[in-house]
Scaffold this motif. Sequence first.
Motif, PDB file in Angstrom:
ATOM      1  N   SER A  33      94.184  40.540  73.754  1.00  0.00           N
ATOM      2  CA  SER A  33      93.086  39.809  73.130  1.00  0.00           C
ATOM      3  C   SER A  33      92.672  38.670  74.057  1.00  0.00           C
ATOM      4  O   SER A  33      93.369  37.661  74.189  1.00  0.00           O
ATOM      5  CB  SER A  33      93.549  39.269  71.774  1.00  0.00           C
ATOM      6  OG  SER A  33      92.536  38.452  71.247  1.00  0.00           O
ATOM      7  N   ASP A  68      90.347  36.527  73.737  1.00  0.00           N
ATOM      8  CA  ASP A  68      89.850  35.292  73.134  1.00  0.00           C
ATOM      9  C   ASP A  68      90.987  34.390  72.624  1.00  0.00           C
ATOM     10  O   ASP A  68      90.752  33.425  71.909  1.00  0.00           O
ATOM     11  CB  ASP A  68      88.875  35.612  71.990  1.00  0.00           C
ATOM     12  CG  ASP A  68      89.494  36.534  70.954  1.00  0.00           C
ATOM     13  OD1 ASP A  68      90.691  36.883  71.125  1.00  0.00           O
ATOM     14  OD2 ASP A  68      88.792  36.900  69.999  1.00  0.00           O
ATOM     15  N   ALA A  69      92.210  34.672  73.011  1.00  0.00           N
ATOM     16  CA  ALA A  69      93.330  33.812  72.622  1.00  0.00           C
ATOM     17  C   ALA A  69      93.087  32.396  73.141  1.00  0.00           C
ATOM     18  O   ALA A  69      92.535  32.208  74.213  1.00  0.00           O
ATOM     19  CB  ALA A  69      94.639  34.362  73.167  1.00  0.00           C
ATOM     20  N   THR A  70      93.515  31.396  72.364  1.00  0.00           N
ATOM     21  CA  THR A  70      93.301  30.004  72.768  1.00  0.00           C
ATOM     22  C   THR A  70      94.596  29.323  73.199  1.00  0.00           C
ATOM     23  O   THR A  70      94.632  28.127  73.419  1.00  0.00           O
ATOM     24  CB  THR A  70      92.675  29.205  71.613  1.00  0.00           C
ATOM     25  OG1 THR A  70      93.533  29.349  70.469  1.00  0.00           O
ATOM     26  CG2 THR A  70      91.295  29.714  71.286  1.00  0.00           C
ATOM     27  N   GLY A  71      95.659  30.095  73.290  1.00  0.00           N
ATOM     28  CA  GLY A  71      96.941  29.557  73.744  1.00  0.00           C
ATOM     29  C   GLY A  71      97.938  30.687  73.826  1.00  0.00           C
ATOM     30  O   GLY A  71      97.612  31.831  73.542  1.00  0.00           O
ATOM     31  N   TYR A  72      99.138  30.326  74.237  1.00  0.00           N
ATOM     32  CA  TYR A  72     100.164  31.369  74.356  1.00  0.00           C
ATOM     33  C   TYR A  72     101.520  30.840  73.939  1.00  0.00           C
ATOM     34  O   TYR A  72     101.687  29.651  73.801  1.00  0.00           O
ATOM     35  CB  TYR A  72     100.233  31.895  75.788  1.00  0.00           C
ATOM     36  CG  TYR A  72     100.739  30.873  76.798  1.00  0.00           C
ATOM     37  CD1 TYR A  72     102.060  30.896  77.233  1.00  0.00           C
ATOM     38  CD2 TYR A  72      99.897  29.866  77.285  1.00  0.00           C
ATOM     39  CE1 TYR A  72     102.515  29.960  78.147  1.00  0.00           C
ATOM     40  CE2 TYR A  72     100.354  28.930  78.193  1.00  0.00           C
ATOM     41  CZ  TYR A  72     101.664  28.985  78.618  1.00  0.00           C
ATOM     42  OH  TYR A  72     102.106  28.048  79.506  1.00  0.00           O
ATOM     43  N   TRP A 129      93.480  22.525  83.532  1.00  0.00           N
ATOM     44  CA  TRP A 129      94.588  22.574  82.573  1.00  0.00           C
ATOM     45  C   TRP A 129      95.889  23.002  83.254  1.00  0.00           C
ATOM     46  O   TRP A 129      96.964  22.513  82.909  1.00  0.00           O
ATOM     47  CB  TRP A 129      94.259  23.477  81.385  1.00  0.00           C
ATOM     48  CG  TRP A 129      94.309  24.945  81.663  1.00  0.00           C
ATOM     49  CD1 TRP A 129      93.354  25.697  82.260  1.00  0.00           C
ATOM     50  CD2 TRP A 129      95.383  25.830  81.354  1.00  0.00           C
ATOM     51  NE1 TRP A 129      93.758  27.001  82.348  1.00  0.00           N
ATOM     52  CE2 TRP A 129      95.002  27.117  81.776  1.00  0.00           C
ATOM     53  CE3 TRP A 129      96.630  25.666  80.733  1.00  0.00           C
ATOM     54  CZ2 TRP A 129      95.826  28.229  81.632  1.00  0.00           C
ATOM     55  CZ3 TRP A 129      97.436  26.786  80.577  1.00  0.00           C
ATOM     56  CH2 TRP A 129      97.034  28.035  81.023  1.00  0.00           C
ATOM     57  N   ASP A 134      89.786  25.084  81.230  1.00  0.00           N
ATOM     58  CA  ASP A 134      90.600  25.110  80.009  1.00  0.00           C
ATOM     59  C   ASP A 134      91.357  26.436  79.954  1.00  0.00           C
ATOM     60  O   ASP A 134      91.048  27.361  80.706  1.00  0.00           O
ATOM     61  CB  ASP A 134      89.700  24.986  78.763  1.00  0.00           C
ATOM     62  CG  ASP A 134      88.904  23.702  78.778  1.00  0.00           C
ATOM     63  OD1 ASP A 134      89.527  22.634  78.876  1.00  0.00           O
ATOM     64  OD2 ASP A 134      87.666  23.785  78.719  1.00  0.00           O
ATOM     65  N   PHE A 135      92.281  26.502  79.002  1.00  0.00           N
ATOM     66  CA  PHE A 135      93.055  27.739  78.867  1.00  0.00           C
ATOM     67  C   PHE A 135      92.120  28.933  78.686  1.00  0.00           C
ATOM     68  O   PHE A 135      91.215  28.910  77.846  1.00  0.00           O
ATOM     69  CB  PHE A 135      93.988  27.638  77.650  1.00  0.00           C
ATOM     70  CG  PHE A 135      94.712  28.927  77.371  1.00  0.00           C
ATOM     71  CD1 PHE A 135      95.949  29.168  77.946  1.00  0.00           C
ATOM     72  CD2 PHE A 135      94.153  29.904  76.562  1.00  0.00           C
ATOM     73  CE1 PHE A 135      96.617  30.372  77.712  1.00  0.00           C
ATOM     74  CE2 PHE A 135      94.807  31.103  76.324  1.00  0.00           C
ATOM     75  CZ  PHE A 135      96.049  31.342  76.905  1.00  0.00           C
ATOM     76  N   ALA A 136      92.333  29.958  79.461  1.00  0.00           N
ATOM     77  CA  ALA A 136      91.570  31.203  79.305  1.00  0.00           C
ATOM     78  C   ALA A 136      92.351  32.342  79.939  1.00  0.00           C
ATOM     79  O   ALA A 136      92.928  32.193  81.023  1.00  0.00           O
ATOM     80  CB  ALA A 136      90.200  31.088  79.980  1.00  0.00           C
ATOM     81  N   SER A 186      89.397  28.281  85.828  1.00  0.00           N
ATOM     82  CA  SER A 186      88.985  27.878  84.487  1.00  0.00           C
ATOM     83  C   SER A 186      89.506  26.470  84.218  1.00  0.00           C
ATOM     84  O   SER A 186      90.658  26.153  84.520  1.00  0.00           O
ATOM     85  CB  SER A 186      89.566  28.852  83.453  1.00  0.00           C
ATOM     86  OG  SER A 186      89.262  28.396  82.162  1.00  0.00           O
TER      87      SER A 186
END
Length: 228
Positions: free
Chosen positions: A222, A224-228, A127, A186-188, A184
């Motif tokens: 946090s 477990d965020a899925t974006g920023y 990503w 994907d976003f992590a 990673s």
Amino acid sequence: MSLALDGGTPADGLVITGDLVQDETAEGYAYLARVLEDTGIPCFCVTGNHDRRDLMEEWLGSAAMEPIADNRIDGWNLIFLDSTLPGEDGWRLTRRQVHHMDALLERDLGLCLVFLHQHPLPIGSAWMDAMGVTNGAQLLAVCDRHPHLKAVICGHIHQEFSVRRRHYHILGTPSTCFQFLPESQDFALDARTPGYRELLLYADEQLDTRVVRLAAYPEPLSLDATGY
Ligand SMILES: [Fe+2]
């Protein structure tokens, strides 16, 4: 900023490799201008993909680097590139920037570092690699020809990164806010704390560098965020 500037040897300069203000507001750049002025040392701000060049120039003045700029600290030549100019296939350096950098390296054979925002080669994170410099290979082909160039240093990837290529290093720098998880796909987010990269420049061609991080997050994160 205090971690970087308190204690130890006083810094000769501060390079901020882009994405200077999260909300891209005039107030944000005004705040950053005050913080940088209070350091009392030369500051070099490179444009990131979340920056507004007009506000950078308005509030940061000469600390806002041109699309290609150079400066000198203790006999080392520092070259700054704006990698955020949009192209048909993403962010890229213009042919003019690449030629200009080549000419600067031809003209001045002093030890050199190159700074830009986006990474010029894949870092093993799908990503993030979709958001690198799309013609980074052209930049590195120029770097390959100049043995006095010692490192290419980027921001953007929010993580420590280091590879050796021929006579120079390609270095990524942790973010001063949240970190992205290395490798990673994907976003992590990563639990590692914010930090910066220290560069020690010596006259005998030696470059020493290390990453320094805060002992703890200044506020809860946090993961477990899925974006920023
Ligand atoms: Fe970025």
